[in-house]
Design a protein around this motif. Structure first.
Motif, short mmCIF file in Angstrom:
data_model
loop_
_atom_site.label_atom_id
_atom_site.label_comp_id
_atom_site.label_asym_id
_atom_site.label_seq_id
_atom_site.Cartn_x
_atom_site.Cartn_y
_atom_site.Cartn_z
N ASN A 27 0.82 -1.21 0.00
CA ASN A 27 0.00 0.00 0.00
C ASN A 27 0.86 1.27 0.00
N VAL A 28 1.88 1.25 -0.87
CA VAL A 28 2.72 2.43 -1.09
C VAL A 28 2.80 2.65 -2.60
N SER A 29 3.35 3.75 -3.01
CA SER A 29 3.46 4.02 -4.45
C SER A 29 4.64 3.25 -5.04
N PRO A 30 4.56 2.93 -6.34
CA PRO A 30 5.71 2.29 -6.99
C PRO A 30 6.97 3.13 -6.88
N ASN A 31 6.81 4.45 -6.90
CA ASN A 31 7.96 5.34 -6.76
C ASN A 31 8.64 5.15 -5.40
N THR A 32 7.87 4.83 -4.38
CA THR A 32 8.44 4.59 -3.06
C THR A 32 9.35 3.37 -3.08
N ILE A 33 8.92 2.30 -3.75
CA ILE A 33 9.75 1.09 -3.85
C ILE A 33 11.01 1.40 -4.66
N ALA A 34 10.86 2.14 -5.75
CA ALA A 34 12.02 2.52 -6.56
C ALA A 34 13.01 3.35 -5.73
N ARG A 35 12.51 4.29 -4.95
CA ARG A 35 13.38 5.11 -4.10
C ARG A 35 14.08 4.26 -3.04
N LEU A 36 13.34 3.33 -2.45
CA LEU A 36 13.92 2.44 -1.45
C LEU A 36 15.08 1.66 -2.07
N GLU A 37 14.86 1.11 -3.25
CA GLU A 37 15.87 0.28 -3.89
C GLU A 37 17.05 1.08 -4.43
N ARG A 38 16.88 2.38 -4.58
CA ARG A 38 18.01 3.24 -4.95
C ARG A 38 18.80 3.68 -3.72
N GLY A 39 18.28 3.37 -2.54
CA GLY A 39 18.98 3.72 -1.31
C GLY A 39 18.67 5.10 -0.79
N GLU A 40 17.59 5.71 -1.28
CA GLU A 40 17.22 7.03 -0.79
C GLU A 40 16.63 6.90 0.61
N SER A 41 16.67 8.00 1.37
CA SER A 41 16.16 7.94 2.74
C SER A 41 14.66 7.71 2.72
N MET A 42 14.22 6.89 3.67
CA MET A 42 12.82 6.50 3.74
C MET A 42 12.30 6.72 5.15
N ASN A 43 11.01 6.94 5.24
CA ASN A 43 10.34 6.99 6.53
C ASN A 43 10.46 5.60 7.15
N PRO A 44 10.89 5.49 8.40
CA PRO A 44 11.03 4.17 9.03
C PRO A 44 9.74 3.34 8.99
N ARG A 45 8.60 4.00 9.10
CA ARG A 45 7.32 3.26 9.04
C ARG A 45 7.13 2.59 7.69
N THR A 46 7.60 3.25 6.63
CA THR A 46 7.48 2.68 5.29
C THR A 46 8.35 1.43 5.17
N LEU A 47 9.56 1.51 5.71
CA LEU A 47 10.45 0.34 5.69
C LEU A 47 9.83 -0.84 6.44
N VAL A 48 9.23 -0.56 7.57
CA VAL A 48 8.57 -1.61 8.36
C VAL A 48 7.42 -2.21 7.56
N LYS A 49 6.65 -1.37 6.90
CA LYS A 49 5.51 -1.84 6.12
C LYS A 49 5.96 -2.76 4.99
N VAL A 50 6.97 -2.35 4.25
CA VAL A 50 7.46 -3.16 3.12
C VAL A 50 8.08 -4.45 3.64
N ARG A 51 8.89 -4.35 4.67
CA ARG A 51 9.54 -5.56 5.22
C ARG A 51 8.49 -6.54 5.73
N THR A 52 7.48 -6.06 6.40
CA THR A 52 6.43 -6.92 6.93
C THR A 52 5.70 -7.66 5.81
N VAL A 53 5.41 -6.96 4.73
CA VAL A 53 4.75 -7.59 3.58
C VAL A 53 5.63 -8.70 3.01
N LEU A 54 6.90 -8.44 2.88
CA LEU A 54 7.83 -9.44 2.35
C LEU A 54 7.96 -10.63 3.30
N GLU A 55 8.03 -10.36 4.60
CA GLU A 55 8.09 -11.45 5.57
C GLU A 55 6.82 -12.28 5.55
N ASP A 56 5.67 -11.63 5.45
CA ASP A 56 4.40 -12.36 5.38
C ASP A 56 4.32 -13.23 4.12
#
Length: 82
Positions: A27-56
């Motif tokens: 439930n984030v934008s595709p641009n957010t995933i692209a930014r994460l994978e480029r190593g740009e700074s992210m809101n910690p809550r966003t990282l938790v959300k993405v990691r949780t989805v992947l773990e699930d």
């Protein structure tokens, strides 16, 4: 709880997910995933959300240690197929 850009890319590859699919699942934008994978700074809550989805979805995250760097492992049958 951390998630590195390379771990995100490895997890998507292991699950055969495109960045748009992961974005929808987290439930984030595709641009957010692209930014994460480029190593740009992210809101910690966003990282938790993405990691949780992947773990699930079955991904286990491996931290760097004296043997090697960060990585991922897929639980269950998916892992056997890889």
């Amino acid at each position: 709880m951390s998630l590195t850009p390379i771990q995100c890319r490895m997890a998507r590859a292991a699950l055969f997910l495109g960045f748009r699919e992961l974005a929808k699942m987290a439930n984030v934008s595709p641009n957010t995933i692209a930014r994460l994978e480029r190593g740009e700074s992210m809101n910690p809550r966003t990282l938790v959300k993405v990691r949780t989805v992947l773990e699930d979805a079955g991904v286990m995250f491996i931290d760097a240690d004296e043997v090697g760097g960060v990585g991922v492992r897929v639980k269950g049958e998916r892992n056997a197929a890889l």
